[in-house]
Design an enzyme around this catalytic site. Structure first.
Site, PDB file in Angstrom:
ATOM      1  N   HIS A  91     -60.349  -9.317 -69.501  1.00  0.00           N
ATOM      2  CA  HIS A  91     -60.237 -10.642 -68.887  1.00  0.00           C
ATOM      3  C   HIS A  91     -60.115 -10.462 -67.382  1.00  0.00           C
ATOM      4  O   HIS A  91     -60.164  -9.320 -66.884  1.00  0.00           O
ATOM      5  CB  HIS A  91     -59.045 -11.408 -69.482  1.00  0.00           C
ATOM      6  CG  HIS A  91     -57.761 -10.619 -69.472  1.00  0.00           C
ATOM      7  ND1 HIS A  91     -57.117 -10.267 -68.304  1.00  0.00           N
ATOM      8  CD2 HIS A  91     -57.028 -10.081 -70.471  1.00  0.00           C
ATOM      9  CE1 HIS A  91     -56.034  -9.570 -68.583  1.00  0.00           C
ATOM     10  NE2 HIS A  91     -55.960  -9.427 -69.907  1.00  0.00           N
ATOM     11  N   GLU A  92     -59.926 -11.575 -66.676  1.00  0.00           N
ATOM     12  CA  GLU A  92     -59.905 -11.511 -65.202  1.00  0.00           C
ATOM     13  C   GLU A  92     -58.799 -10.598 -64.665  1.00  0.00           C
ATOM     14  O   GLU A  92     -58.913 -10.068 -63.568  1.00  0.00           O
ATOM     15  CB  GLU A  92     -59.745 -12.922 -64.604  1.00  0.00           C
ATOM     16  CG  GLU A  92     -61.021 -13.746 -64.645  1.00  0.00           C
ATOM     17  CD  GLU A  92     -62.203 -13.087 -63.923  1.00  0.00           C
ATOM     18  OE1 GLU A  92     -62.003 -12.490 -62.848  1.00  0.00           O
ATOM     19  OE2 GLU A  92     -63.318 -13.152 -64.461  1.00  0.00           O
ATOM     20  N   HIS A 123     -57.850  -7.646 -65.984  1.00  0.00           N
ATOM     21  CA  HIS A 123     -58.451  -6.300 -65.950  1.00  0.00           C
ATOM     22  C   HIS A 123     -59.479  -6.205 -64.818  1.00  0.00           C
ATOM     23  O   HIS A 123     -59.540  -5.207 -64.106  1.00  0.00           O
ATOM     24  CB  HIS A 123     -59.211  -6.002 -67.254  1.00  0.00           C
ATOM     25  CG  HIS A 123     -58.366  -5.970 -68.488  1.00  0.00           C
ATOM     26  ND1 HIS A 123     -58.460  -6.909 -69.478  1.00  0.00           N
ATOM     27  CD2 HIS A 123     -57.421  -5.078 -68.892  1.00  0.00           C
ATOM     28  CE1 HIS A 123     -57.630  -6.619 -70.463  1.00  0.00           C
ATOM     29  NE2 HIS A 123     -56.969  -5.514 -70.135  1.00  0.00           N
ATOM     30  N   GLY A 148     -59.521  -2.806 -73.732  1.00  0.00           N
ATOM     31  CA  GLY A 148     -60.673  -3.684 -73.958  1.00  0.00           C
ATOM     32  C   GLY A 148     -60.288  -5.145 -74.058  1.00  0.00           C
ATOM     33  O   GLY A 148     -59.189  -5.538 -73.688  1.00  0.00           O
ATOM     34  N   MET A 156     -52.516 -13.781 -67.710  1.00  0.00           N
ATOM     35  CA  MET A 156     -53.656 -13.420 -68.570  1.00  0.00           C
ATOM     36  C   MET A 156     -53.306 -12.221 -69.431  1.00  0.00           C
ATOM     37  O   MET A 156     -52.666 -11.277 -68.966  1.00  0.00           O
ATOM     38  CB  MET A 156     -54.871 -13.116 -67.710  1.00  0.00           C
ATOM     39  CG  MET A 156     -55.411 -14.366 -67.085  1.00  0.00           C
ATOM     40  SD  MET A 156     -57.086 -14.141 -66.531  1.00  0.00           S
ATOM     41  CE  MET A 156     -57.317 -15.737 -65.742  1.00  0.00           C
ATOM     42  N   GLN A 182     -49.495   3.710 -79.895  1.00  0.00           N
ATOM     43  CA  GLN A 182     -48.552   2.828 -79.202  1.00  0.00           C
ATOM     44  C   GLN A 182     -48.276   1.545 -79.991  1.00  0.00           C
ATOM     45  O   GLN A 182     -47.598   0.651 -79.508  1.00  0.00           O
ATOM     46  CB  GLN A 182     -49.020   2.532 -77.782  1.00  0.00           C
ATOM     47  CG  GLN A 182     -50.241   1.626 -77.644  1.00  0.00           C
ATOM     48  CD  GLN A 182     -50.703   1.506 -76.205  1.00  0.00           C
ATOM     49  OE1 GLN A 182     -51.251   2.433 -75.630  1.00  0.00           O
ATOM     50  NE2 GLN A 182     -50.481   0.344 -75.603  1.00  0.00           N
ATOM     51  N   SER A 236     -54.931 -10.148 -73.244  1.00  0.00           N
ATOM     52  CA  SER A 236     -55.894 -10.165 -74.360  1.00  0.00           C
ATOM     53  C   SER A 236     -55.270 -10.860 -75.570  1.00  0.00           C
ATOM     54  O   SER A 236     -55.963 -11.473 -76.378  1.00  0.00           O
ATOM     55  CB  SER A 236     -56.280  -8.736 -74.741  1.00  0.00           C
ATOM     56  OG  SER A 236     -56.700  -8.042 -73.589  1.00  0.00           O
TER      57      SER A 236
HETATM   58  O1  PAF Z   1     -51.901  -1.632 -70.788  1.00  0.00           O
HETATM   59  C1  PAF Z   1     -52.701  -1.200 -71.644  1.00  0.00           C
HETATM   60  O2  PAF Z   1     -53.742  -1.793 -71.903  1.00  0.00           O
HETATM   61  C2  PAF Z   1     -52.367   0.079 -72.386  1.00  0.00           C
HETATM   62  O3  PAF Z   1     -51.007   0.189 -72.615  1.00  0.00           O
HETATM   63  C3  PAF Z   1     -52.915   1.346 -71.694  1.00  0.00           C
HETATM   64  C4  PAF Z   1     -52.284   1.557 -70.341  1.00  0.00           C
HETATM   65  C5  PAF Z   1     -54.427   1.233 -71.553  1.00  0.00           C
HETATM   66  C6  PAF Z   1     -52.599   2.578 -72.560  1.00  0.00           C
HETATM   67  O4  PAF Z   1     -53.161   2.486 -73.827  1.00  0.00           O
END
Ligand code: PAF
Length: 291
Positions: A34-35, A37, A31, A184, A61, A186
């Site tokens: 940004h550009e 993603h 989530g 970029m 993680q 988050s």
């Molecule tokens: O790159 C990410 O945003 C995260 O590591 C992922 C791949 C969504 C796994 O939680």
């Protein structure tokens, strides 16, 4: 756009589509889109019948001292962005649905997960590969899209897919940068105005180091240039790693003679504690003269 919170609902939607012969493109995210993603989403929309995006801030993680609680969240903004691009489905599970009581199974890609970021974030890549494998089993994608900003993550996921014979194409996509070169992320939102102004230093340092490499054909000199530039910024609290690596094994190349390095490409990769953020970036470089 359909929104699924439940694992079984998501799974049966995807199963139905695959039975009808539809291709599914998948963009897993945490989530705060940004550009970078959105470039993955656009690519998936071009290449597949159906595009699914997941938003899940994956607790396993994050280390105990890391930014799980303050990780940026903007669900309403994200939903609007995805809807306006024409995404077919959004998967939004809760931690309880992904890791119900009694959860015991983890996946690790050995040998790559302990290097670079893994050395500073123990358990991080185990958390990533575990959640990505679960998401693959739930969303059942034909193709999955990952940004090369997270070069090590993409390499580890490609390796997991190869080793576990998953029938999914991993599509690595170029890093999207701000006009000044900052990749970029988050987490850039953690930076103060002053920190943000200097935060393109990793990109500039890697470009300088690339120049040194082309001129000197010496890995060690290129790595010196990289580190000299990074040390100049008052906002750098720690250089966690900054070197040139083999893009397949992540072996540090600084002491390797270019003449005996048999590959056409290498990758500069950097992680810094910078101001209030941890920044990572990388740059793939061609080794001159090799075809
Ligand atoms: O790159 C990410 O945003 C995260 O590591 C992922 C791949 C969504 C796994 O939680």
């Amino acid at each position: 756009m359909k929104v699924f919170n439940d694992v079984l609902d998501m799974q049966s939607y995807s199963k139905g589509l695959r039975l009808k012969g539809k291709t599914i493109g998948f963009v897993p995210t945490m989530g705060a889109l940004h550009e970078g993603h959105l470039s993955l989403v656009k690519r998936s929309l071009e290449e597949n019948d159906i595009t699914v995006v997941s938003i899940f801030v994956n607790p396993i993680q994050f280390g105990p001292q890391e930014d799980l609680d303050r990780y940026p969240r903007d669900l309403e903004g994200d939903r609007k962005k995805l809807e306006s691009l024409g995404v077919d489905a959004l998967f939004l599970p809760t931690p309880e649905k992904m890791y119900p009581e009694g959860f015991k199974t983890y996946v690790t890609v050995e040998g790559l997960s302990e290097k670079l970021c893994g050395a500073f974030r123990p358990g991080h890549f185990r958390g990533v590969t575990t959640v990505v494998l679960k998401l693959f089993n739930i969303v059942k994608p034909t193709r999955a899209y990952f940004g090369l900003k997270d070069f090590q993550q993409t390499l580890i996921i490609k390796t997991m897919v190869r080793d576990l014979n998953l029938d999914i194409e991993i599509v690595p996509c170029p890093t999207v940068r701000e006009p000044d070169g900052l990749a970029m992320s988050s987490r850039n939102s953690y930076l103060s105005e002053d920190e943000r102004r200097g935060a393109n230093l990793i990109y500039l340092a890697m470009k300088e180091a690339e120049k040194t490499l082309m001129e000197s054909m010496s890995f060690s000199r290129a790595v010196e240039t990289l580190n000299e530039h990074l040390r100049k910024s008052p906002h750098v609290r720690e250089i966690q790693y900054a070197s040139l690596y083999d893009p397949e094994t992540l072996e540090d190349l600084r002491d390797v003679d270019v003449k005996i390095y048999g590959k056409k490409e290498a990758v500069f990769a950097v992680a810094l504690l910078y101001g209030k953020a941890r920044l990572i970036d990388n740059l793939i470089v061609k080794i001159g003269g090799r075809e």
